[in-house]
Design a protein around this motif. Structure first.
Motif, mmCIF file in Angstrom:
data_model
loop_
_atom_site.group_PDB
_atom_site.id
_atom_site.type_symbol
_atom_site.label_atom_id
_atom_site.label_comp_id
_atom_site.label_asym_id
_atom_site.label_seq_id
_atom_site.Cartn_x
_atom_site.Cartn_y
_atom_site.Cartn_z
ATOM 1 N N ILE A 104 0.854 -1.181 0.000
ATOM 2 C CA ILE A 104 0.000 0.000 0.000
ATOM 3 C C ILE A 104 0.896 1.240 0.000
ATOM 4 O O ILE A 104 1.720 1.424 0.895
ATOM 5 C CB ILE A 104 -0.946 0.008 1.224
ATOM 6 C CG1 ILE A 104 -1.677 -1.343 1.369
ATOM 7 C CG2 ILE A 104 -1.928 1.175 1.142
ATOM 8 C CD1 ILE A 104 -2.432 -1.813 0.145
ATOM 9 N N THR A 105 0.712 2.094 -1.024
ATOM 10 C CA THR A 105 1.588 3.259 -1.175
ATOM 11 C C THR A 105 0.934 4.568 -0.766
ATOM 12 O O THR A 105 1.638 5.546 -0.513
ATOM 13 C CB THR A 105 2.070 3.383 -2.629
ATOM 14 O OG1 THR A 105 0.942 3.561 -3.479
ATOM 15 C CG2 THR A 105 2.868 2.171 -3.046
ATOM 16 N N GLU A 106 -0.387 4.601 -0.758
ATOM 17 C CA GLU A 106 -1.086 5.838 -0.407
ATOM 18 C C GLU A 106 -2.335 5.536 0.408
ATOM 19 O O GLU A 106 -3.020 4.552 0.155
ATOM 20 C CB GLU A 106 -1.536 6.588 -1.673
ATOM 21 C CG GLU A 106 -0.432 7.153 -2.517
ATOM 22 C CD GLU A 106 -0.979 7.860 -3.741
ATOM 23 O OE1 GLU A 106 -1.874 8.718 -3.593
ATOM 24 O OE2 GLU A 106 -0.514 7.525 -4.839
ATOM 25 N N ASP A 107 -2.601 6.396 1.344
ATOM 26 C CA ASP A 107 -3.835 6.457 2.119
ATOM 27 C C ASP A 107 -4.216 5.130 2.756
ATOM 28 O O ASP A 107 -3.364 4.448 3.292
ATOM 29 C CB ASP A 107 -4.944 7.093 1.289
ATOM 30 C CG ASP A 107 -4.612 8.561 0.996
ATOM 31 O OD1 ASP A 107 -4.089 9.225 1.898
ATOM 32 O OD2 ASP A 107 -4.839 9.011 -0.139
ATOM 33 N N LYS A 108 -5.490 4.727 2.683
ATOM 34 C CA LYS A 108 -5.877 3.553 3.470
ATOM 35 C C LYS A 108 -7.035 2.790 2.850
ATOM 36 O O LYS A 108 -7.712 3.264 1.943
ATOM 37 C CB LYS A 108 -6.207 3.959 4.902
ATOM 38 C CG LYS A 108 -7.285 5.007 5.036
ATOM 39 C CD LYS A 108 -7.395 5.445 6.484
ATOM 40 C CE LYS A 108 -8.429 6.547 6.627
ATOM 41 N NZ LYS A 108 -8.575 6.980 8.002
ATOM 42 N N GLY A 109 -7.228 1.604 3.392
ATOM 43 C CA GLY A 109 -8.305 0.739 2.933
ATOM 44 C C GLY A 109 -8.467 -0.430 3.886
ATOM 45 O O GLY A 109 -8.009 -0.385 5.041
#
Length: 182
Positions: free
Chosen positions: A57-62
Motif C-alpha cells: 500500500i503506497t497511499e492512504d488507506k483501505g
C-alpha cells in the motif's frame, strides 16, 4: 497530467515486461507487477490464486481480509496472500488507497546444489507461513518497486537485468516477515 496518471504510465512499461528470474535454486515466474491508482470505488471481491500475491500500500488507506479475518491497511504497509488463500480488498472512500502488486509463482530447481535448494525451501517456508493481516514495510520494499518502474521507463541498456535484480531484492526482503510474525 495528474500524479496518479503519470505514475500509472511509468508502471505501464513495467507491466508489459515478461519477467522470470532465479534466486539461487528458486525459479520465480512474475505473473503480474502493477500499480493500482487510488479511487473511491476500488474493490476486489473475494478471490484466490494458485500463486503468491504481495500487496504494498503506497497511499492512504483501505481494508482487506484473508479468509474470515478483516484488517486495516494504510500507506507503508504490506500483506502477502499465499496460494489458495481467499482474500478481498476495499479502499477507504474518503482516503482511497493505492497499491503496488507483485504476483508470482515459485519452483525449486531439482538439480541445483543442495545448499541452494535448502535456502530456497527456507524462503518458501517463510512466504508460506500465514499472517492474517498487514505489517509495515520496515524492510524498504516499496521504494524498490518505484525503482523498477523508473528503470522500465528509462529503458537504458541493462534495465531488464536490473529490474530482475530489484524484484529478487523485494522478494528476499520479505524473509523479514518471519520476524514480524513472531
Amino acid at each position: 497530467m495528474s500524479y496518479e496518471h503519470e505514475l500509472k504510465q511509468h508502471f505501464h512499461k513495467l507491466e508489459s515486461l515478461s519477467l522470470a528470474l532465479s534466486i539461487g535454486a528458486l525459479h520465480v515466474d512474475v505473473m503480474k507487477l502493477n500499480y493500482v491508482p487510488p479511487g473511491p470505488n476500488w474493490y476486489a471481491p473475494p478471490h484466490k490464486h494458485s500463486s503468491y500475491e504481495f500487496h504494498f500500500i503506497t497511499e492512504d488507506k483501505g481494508f482487506g481480509s484473508m479468509g474470515n479475518t478483516p484488517f486495516n491497511v494504510e500507506a507503508g504497509m504490506l500483506y502477502l496472500t499465499g496460494p489458495e488463500v481467499v482474500h478481498t480488498q476495499l479502499t477507504d472512500k474518503t482516503e482511497p488507497m493505492a497499491e503496488l502488486c507483485l504476483q508470482c509463482q515459485f519452483e525449486i530447481d531439482a538439480i541445483a546444489y543442495f545448499a541452494s535448494q535448502q535456502e530456497a525451501r527456507q524462503l518458501l517456508t517463510i512466504l508460506s507461513t500465514p499472517v492474517n493481516g498487514a505489517v509495515h514495510d520496515q524492510f524498504g520494499a516499496i521504494p524498490l518497486f518505484f525503482a523498477c518502474a523508473k528503470e522500465a521507463n528509462n529503458s537504458y541498456v541493462g534495465h531488464y537485468s536490473l529490474i530482475r535484480c530489484l524484484i529478487a531484492e523485494i522478494l528476499l526482503l520479505q524473509q523479514g516477515l518471519s520476524e514480524v510474525r513472531s
